[in-house]
Design a protein around this motif. Sequence first.
Motif, PDB file in Angstrom:
ATOM      1  N   ASN A 114       7.901  73.470 112.057  1.00  0.00           N
ATOM      2  CA  ASN A 114       8.332  74.816 112.412  1.00  0.00           C
ATOM      3  C   ASN A 114       7.133  75.761 112.531  1.00  0.00           C
ATOM      4  N   ALA A 115       6.203  75.636 111.585  1.00  0.00           N
ATOM      5  CA  ALA A 115       5.031  76.512 111.616  1.00  0.00           C
ATOM      6  C   ALA A 115       4.169  76.204 112.843  1.00  0.00           C
ATOM      7  N   ILE A 116       3.982  74.915 113.121  1.00  0.00           N
ATOM      8  CA  ILE A 116       3.132  74.568 114.269  1.00  0.00           C
ATOM      9  C   ILE A 116       3.784  75.041 115.574  1.00  0.00           C
ATOM     10  N   VAL A 117       5.102  74.848 115.697  1.00  0.00           N
ATOM     11  CA  VAL A 117       5.793  75.317 116.907  1.00  0.00           C
ATOM     12  C   VAL A 117       5.635  76.828 117.041  1.00  0.00           C
ATOM     13  N   SER A 118       5.833  77.557 115.939  1.00  0.00           N
ATOM     14  CA  SER A 118       5.706  79.019 115.991  1.00  0.00           C
ATOM     15  C   SER A 118       4.319  79.427 116.454  1.00  0.00           C
ATOM     16  N   VAL A 119       3.318  78.771 115.912  1.00  0.00           N
ATOM     17  CA  VAL A 119       1.940  79.126 116.226  1.00  0.00           C
ATOM     18  C   VAL A 119       1.630  78.821 117.698  1.00  0.00           C
ATOM     19  N   VAL A 120       2.095  77.672 118.166  1.00  0.00           N
ATOM     20  CA  VAL A 120       1.801  77.291 119.552  1.00  0.00           C
ATOM     21  C   VAL A 120       2.575  78.171 120.532  1.00  0.00           C
ATOM     22  N   VAL A 121       3.858  78.431 120.234  1.00  0.00           N
ATOM     23  CA  VAL A 121       4.612  79.361 121.083  1.00  0.00           C
ATOM     24  C   VAL A 121       3.916  80.721 121.065  1.00  0.00           C
ATOM     25  N   GLY A 122       3.299  81.059 119.934  1.00  0.00           N
ATOM     26  CA  GLY A 122       2.587  82.322 119.794  1.00  0.00           C
ATOM     27  C   GLY A 122       1.290  82.404 120.578  1.00  0.00           C
ATOM     28  N   GLY A 123       0.953  81.351 121.311  1.00  0.00           N
ATOM     29  CA  GLY A 123      -0.192  81.448 122.216  1.00  0.00           C
ATOM     30  C   GLY A 123      -1.504  80.949 121.641  1.00  0.00           C
ATOM     31  N   VAL A 124      -1.464  80.311 120.476  1.00  0.00           N
ATOM     32  CA  VAL A 124      -2.711  79.780 119.920  1.00  0.00           C
ATOM     33  C   VAL A 124      -3.014  78.457 120.613  1.00  0.00           C
ATOM     34  N   LEU A 125      -4.267  78.315 121.020  1.00  0.00           N
ATOM     35  CA  LEU A 125      -4.692  77.089 121.683  1.00  0.00           C
ATOM     36  C   LEU A 125      -4.874  76.004 120.630  1.00  0.00           C
ATOM     37  N   LEU A 126      -4.229  74.852 120.850  1.00  0.00           N
ATOM     38  CA  LEU A 126      -4.249  73.775 119.854  1.00  0.00           C
ATOM     39  C   LEU A 126      -5.673  73.336 119.525  1.00  0.00           C
ATOM     40  N   THR A 127      -6.575  73.429 120.500  1.00  0.00           N
ATOM     41  CA  THR A 127      -7.949  72.999 120.270  1.00  0.00           C
ATOM     42  C   THR A 127      -8.828  74.127 119.722  1.00  0.00           C
ATOM     43  N   GLY A 128      -8.234  75.281 119.483  1.00  0.00           N
ATOM     44  CA  GLY A 128      -8.977  76.355 118.834  1.00  0.00           C
ATOM     45  C   GLY A 128      -9.631  77.343 119.779  1.00  0.00           C
ATOM     46  N   GLY A 129     -10.064  78.469 119.219  1.00  0.00           N
ATOM     47  CA  GLY A 129     -10.827  79.442 119.972  1.00  0.00           C
ATOM     48  C   GLY A 129     -10.035  80.526 120.674  1.00  0.00           C
ATOM     49  N   PHE A 130      -8.709  80.431 120.662  1.00  0.00           N
ATOM     50  CA  PHE A 130      -7.911  81.401 121.408  1.00  0.00           C
ATOM     51  C   PHE A 130      -6.583  81.619 120.692  1.00  0.00           C
TER      52      PHE A 130
END
Lengths: 262, 335
Positions: B253-269
């Motif tokens: 749930n946390a990872i989905v929230s973060v990714v939907v939130g626009g965080v780039l999985l590989t970092g930096g954005f």
Amino acid sequence: MSEKIPVLELQRVDKSFGPIEVLNEVSLKVNAGEVLCLLGDNGAGKSTLIKTLAGVHKPTRGKILMDGQEVAFAGPRDAAGRGIATVHQFGGTFPLMSIGRSFFVGVEPTKGWGPFKRFDRKKANEIAVKAVQDFGITRIDDGERLVGGLSGGERQSLAIARAVHFGARVLILDEPTAALGVKQASHVLRIVNETKRRGLAVIFITHQVMHAMAVGDHFAVLIRGAIAADFRKGEKTREEITDLMAGGETMAQLEANVEGNT
Amino acid sequence: MDLISSLLRRPDAASVLSLVGVLAFYMLFGGVDLGRFAAAGSWVNFAANLGIVALPVGLLMIAGEIDISIGAMIPAGSMTTAILSGYYGLPIWVGMAAALALGVLVGLVNGLLTVRTTVPSLIITLGTLVAMQGVVLSASELLTGNSSVGVKAPEWAKVLFGQLIGGSHQVIIVWWLILTAFFAYVLQETRFGNWIYAMGGDKESARNAGIPTQRLTIALFVLSATCASFVGMCQAILFNSAQVSGGMGFIFNAIVSVVVGGVLLTGGFGSVLGIFFGTVTFAVVIQGIYFTSIDRNWSNLIIGLVLLIAVAMNESFRKLALSYVPRKGNKAVNV
């Protein structure tokens, strides 16, 4: 010519990794306001030499001198602190950061006090944009733009402007024009000239003879880890250098282009 | 047009659009009464518990790392509180302090292992996730002979960490909002924020630029493990009991929230505001479905679709941000 004390000098530097000898008695010097072109094909030991100059590797034997004094770099940060800046092939390494943010990574300007000390992004953007515009890249005028959105030449220029802004004395450019088109490359070469004019010592690593001839005062050809030739501007013709190196067929055309821009 | 395009270039654009899209979908096809929905506590409670964990996990992801041991740290936090202050009858602050200290400790282990080895943090925190599950279960069985322990918190602890405001809204919502503001401030307005972005962009260059990447990485792991045990601690105080199981759902749930939130999985954005809206979107999908006439079994399908659509939007908005060139004379800094 009077004997100037070189800003950076290598004296018979060897570097080996275990039994593999990569650099063999390399001696080099570079003066302030001069461009030393280091030519060499892939695998000649250029990257090892750069890393030795930048404090990443320690020489196995031999000396490194700055301003005539022997120095031993504790690491890349130590070398950077002494004014040696390296700009790599692709310039900015933080493509998803804004120009202002990436310009000041590690040395962010702040405003306010104590726990409320804030990163002054406005100031960072202004300084970064001004620094790069001073080098003639007037197309960069918004510090909020992402570095990854700049052209290859603009990125190189930004990285060079950053090094100069933070007081670099020796600028090591690792193949700055390798990945660029002719027009972009001539932009970068113009900036190299401007850097030289400001009194920095520039070490320009390339395997493109034409780019080297356009800006170089002093040339060294590296073959299999040893200096195979060492000469000053005008001492050898383009053909002779080309003989020492591979490549260089469209030189005349490109040189004309660079001349036109300087 | 200029305003719209500058909004789309923000890392949080997709999460806001996802939220609007989900709400519109529920209203059109599920007959949701927006007023009744907004006043309901269920989805806000869900978002707050998830959000407090998603925030530091998101920061870690921006810095190029990940922490999945949070799944074990939530029950670890609640069990520590319940065993010490419930089973052994120690003052509540002892249990609370121990729960947070356990978070700091596990975070330190995660961080130290990540900076000292070349093993990816996904694998390291997978290890501590499973290990901590074992520790919590064994400790609970060994010390109390039970896998569920009760705890009675005094009034002040209830008020601060476990009360229901207006009978429906957990007080943890306030903590979530405070932490969101805090993390947003750190990421956008301080040097540390710049360091986190730089680390996620290129760790080697960041280190060469003088950023203490190792200390910062360890600090971020401590933050995520401690936030997870904080959520567990609050749950124990709220429900007057703690269970060994639970918490695993928080990982995805946390990872989905973060990714939907626009965080780039590989970092930096990425951005904190994006993580916030990503969490709200997730909570609205999961809890909002009860307000609709749609069968709740469909909620996971919607989550999956939202994730895919949000990722696609993030991808194209990021391209938009990269290719953005200000128009001539727009706001040129003349020198």
